[in-house]
Design a protein around this motif. Structure first.
Motif, mmCIF file in Angstrom:
data_model
loop_
_atom_site.group_PDB
_atom_site.id
_atom_site.type_symbol
_atom_site.label_atom_id
_atom_site.label_comp_id
_atom_site.label_asym_id
_atom_site.label_seq_id
_atom_site.Cartn_x
_atom_site.Cartn_y
_atom_site.Cartn_z
ATOM 1 N N THR A 240 2.457 -7.091 1.321
ATOM 2 C CA THR A 240 3.599 -5.546 1.049
ATOM 3 C C THR A 240 5.103 -5.617 0.731
ATOM 4 O O THR A 240 5.789 -4.365 -0.411
ATOM 5 N N VAL A 292 -2.688 -3.730 4.131
ATOM 6 C CA VAL A 292 -1.346 -3.533 2.974
ATOM 7 C C VAL A 292 -1.230 -2.199 2.949
ATOM 8 O O VAL A 292 0.640 -1.899 3.055
ATOM 9 N N LEU A 296 2.905 -0.555 3.840
ATOM 10 C CA LEU A 296 3.307 -0.372 3.111
ATOM 11 C C LEU A 296 3.990 1.019 3.515
ATOM 12 O O LEU A 296 5.267 1.812 3.465
#
Length: 668
Positions: A240, A292, A296
């Protein structure tokens, strides 16, 4: 445009000097700007706040002038995707005049002095909230009512606490019935202060925490499933962080994850031990990226309705493409019914997801209407609910992880597929997915049914039942059959296609399925019986199961028609896959509080599509009919996506610019 208001009324701490020398209220104003506010106003009384709320055209952030917190706390509040109106909730002990909060499933269902909540408080109001555009009239009304000393209608008199104006405002807003979600503070620091010593202690606590490191940790869900927690989230934050440095957005990561899943599906179809192992590795990495993209979004605070919708749709599309790869691989390996297992897997999982979605909606609605809950007086549903809550609260225990694993969540499904396909091949992988899926469905279905009967909340009364049933023109004109309930008709309607499918499968090996064409109209008539409840009230304790039952009926009918008509199994899978895209679009919009797809009116409804398939089968063109209808639905789906997320927003933006450019001038 986001307006932020620092409400200094009844907050002596507003003028306290901070470490930098500026008053606390001024520092809060600067933090709100850095948190994303376009305009910040200092307000001295609630009448002025009400006037600003009346004039606002975007969300409004309101914070008391006694809050000491990381800027990230305010940024998280301003960008929270959970709902339009969100309140900061702390675990601090309630001070004098502070508002206690009771929450269920992340929703604030009560606010007032601790004594008014009968000891059921779960936190304390943190002195800050974001109010969505649709709730601004309620904010203005609450501000004027509190300023005038009026308690909200329906709220107990004790629900009007003394103390800071922001607390009284929040209690008033809650008393008006505004749906408010709770924003908890984890790893970061937020405290409300009343004197110099409290300010100094809070500032020291803020300084002791690395804000960026805490935000990266916060990008990981606080509670996740076993496989995700121990085999993904232990290292995905590094991915990330790297993605953020590379400038990748959540959508880009989602698309990379899709590419990995498609590549894995191709390798599963190719066969060969090396290809299967490589596909399993890609599937695992694709799932990591699937985690992710959400991490994110939380880390960078880049949330959007489009991103949420895309994430939901991509997750399901990836999984079902993998099922297709497994089905093709099993068939290529010599197993005659490889595609049949893949079709069974996609049908089972979609029906399961429909029950998951609607059970979640049921619980959310039950939380918003607590007075409708608990009428059974300690029955089995009540006991199951209490036991489930105890297990969920015992995080990290064996029973907690067993409960989270037995329901077969996405992480466990992908892990099972990766391990079994690498060790044994596509056929065993499909059998494993089906076996665990059936057990999980039976387990969750039984427990949820008992708990739902205990809650007795008419969940489908709160949404457009016709839309989420996916009714077409024919179902809307059918008379309502009373007093038979919607669920009874939906489940009964699915039995006709199920019987036809069983008969077709039993005669398939003897090449006798073609002789069952006469039974297609009979199965269709049974299926159409579900339309007799389209106009009925969906207020039974189990009517949240109606959408899933309708999905099962339509899918089983399509599969049965395909088998009777000798349609290639891969084409049947493709048709069902397109149907799932359409239905997941509806549920994704429900979860993201979006309106109906722009072209929903031309999707024909579950009954219209079934009639067309039946006609094609009767005249001997089931394959052509299924391919044509599937292509049509796919084109409509793509068109709806383009209209909803590209064309209509662009048109609205141009119209907005035009209005601004006109400057409000009259013609001539």
């Amino acid at each position: 445009m986001t307006l932020a208001i620092v409400l200094a009324a009844d907050a002596p701490a507003a003028s306290l000097p901070t470490r930098s020398g500026e008053p606390l209220a001024d520092r809060l104003a600067d933090q709100l700007r850095r948190a994303g506010a376009d305009e910040v106003r200092h307000v001295a009384d609630l009448d002025e706040l009400a006037a600003l709320a009346d004039a606002a055209t975007g969300p409004v952030l309101v914070t008391g002038a006694d809050l000491v917190a990381h800027t990230a706390v305010l940024r998280h509040l301003a960008t929270s995707p959970v709902g339009p109106t969100v309140a900061l909730v702390l675990t601090d002990p309630p001070g004098e005049g502070r508002t206690a909060v009771r929450e269920e499933r992340g929703q604030v269902v009560g606010a007032g002095p601790p004594e008014a909540l009968d000891g059921e408080a779960t936190g304390v109001f943190g002195g800050a909230l974001r109010v969505g555009v649709d709730d601004l009239p309620s904010l203005a009304a609450a501000a004027r009512a509190v300023a005038a000393g009026v308690v909200a209608a329906g709220a107990p008199s004790a629900a009007a606490p003394a103390g800071p104006a922001v607390d009284r405002l929040f209690a008033g807003l809650t008393g008006l019935g505004t749906l408010t979600f709770a924003q908890r503070v984890r790893l970061l620091v937020a405290h409300r202060v009343a004197d110099p010593s409290g300010l100094a202690a809070a500032e020291a606590a803020v300084a002791a925490v690395d804000e960026d490191r805490a935000e990266l940790k916060l990008s990981v869900k606080e509670r996740d499933d076993f496989f995700t927690t121990f085999f993904v989230s232990t290292w995905s934050p590094y991915v990330t962080k790297a993605s953020a440095k590379l400038g990748l957005g959540p959508t880009a990561v989602t698309m990379i994850s899709v590419a990995f899943a498609v590549a894995a599906a191709v390798l599963f179809g190719t066969g060969g031990r090396l290809a299967l192992v490589a596909g399993a590795v890609l599937l695992y990495l694709g799932f990591v990226l699937d985690c992710v993209d959400g991490q994110l979004a939380r880390y960078t605070r880049h949330f959007s309705a489009w991103g949420g919708w895309l994430d939901t749709m991509a997750d399901r599309a990836k999984e079902y493409v993998v099922y297709a790869g497994l089905g093709y691989g099993a068939t290529q390996a010599g197993f005659r019914y490889g595609w049949a297992l893949a079709i069974a897997a996609i049908t089972l999982q979609t029906v399961r997801h429909m029950t998951d979605t609607w059970y979640g909606v049921l619980h959310d609605e039950a939380a918003r209407r607590p007075k409708a809950v608990g009428t059974s007086g300690g029955g089995i549903g009540d006991k199951l609910n209490a036991a489930s809550n105890r297990v969920q609260a015992d995080t990290g225990s064996v029973s907690y992880w067993l409960k989270r694993t037995v329901v077969f969540p996405i992480g466990e499904r992908w892990a099972l597929i990766a391990i079994t396909v690498a060790l044994f091949g596509p056929l065993v992988s499909l059998y494993a997915v089906l076996a665990w899926g059936v057990l999980a469905f039976a387990y969750t279905g039984a427990l949820r049914t008992l708990r739902a009967r205990w809650m007795w909340v008419p969940v489908l009364d709160t949404v457009d039942a016709t839309l989420h049933r996916d009714d077409g023109p024919l179902a809307r004109v059918l008379p309502v059959l009373r007093p038979v309930g919607p669920l009874t008709l939906a489940v009964g309607a699915a039995l006709g296609p199920a019987a036809l499918l069983v008969a077709a499968l039993l005669t398939r090996d003897g090449d006798g399925a073609e002789g069952l064409r006469w039974a297609v109209p009979a199965a269709l008539v049974v299926l159409l019986a579900a339309g007799l409840a389209a106009g009925a009230a969906h207020n039974g304790p189990l009517d949240w199961l109606v959408p899933a039952a309708l999905r099962a009926g339509e899918y089983l009918f399509a599969i049965a028609v395909g088998v009777v008509g000798g349609v290639p199994p891969w084409l049947i899978f493709g048709y069902v896959f397109v149907l799932t895209l359409h239905h997941y679009d509806l549920t994704a919009r429900l979860e993201k509080r979006q309106s109906a797809p722009p072209l929903h009116g031309v999707t024909l409804g579950w009954e219209g599509r079934s009639v067309l398939l039946a006609l094609a089968a009767i005249v001997g063109f089931a394959g052509i009919g299924m391919a044509t209808l599937g292509t049509y639905l796919l084109v409509v789906f793509v068109g709806s996506v383009a209209l909803a997320w590209v064309v209509l927003p662009a048109r609205a933006a141009r119209a907005s610019v035009g209005l601004v450019g006109a400057g409000g001038r009259s013609p001539g």
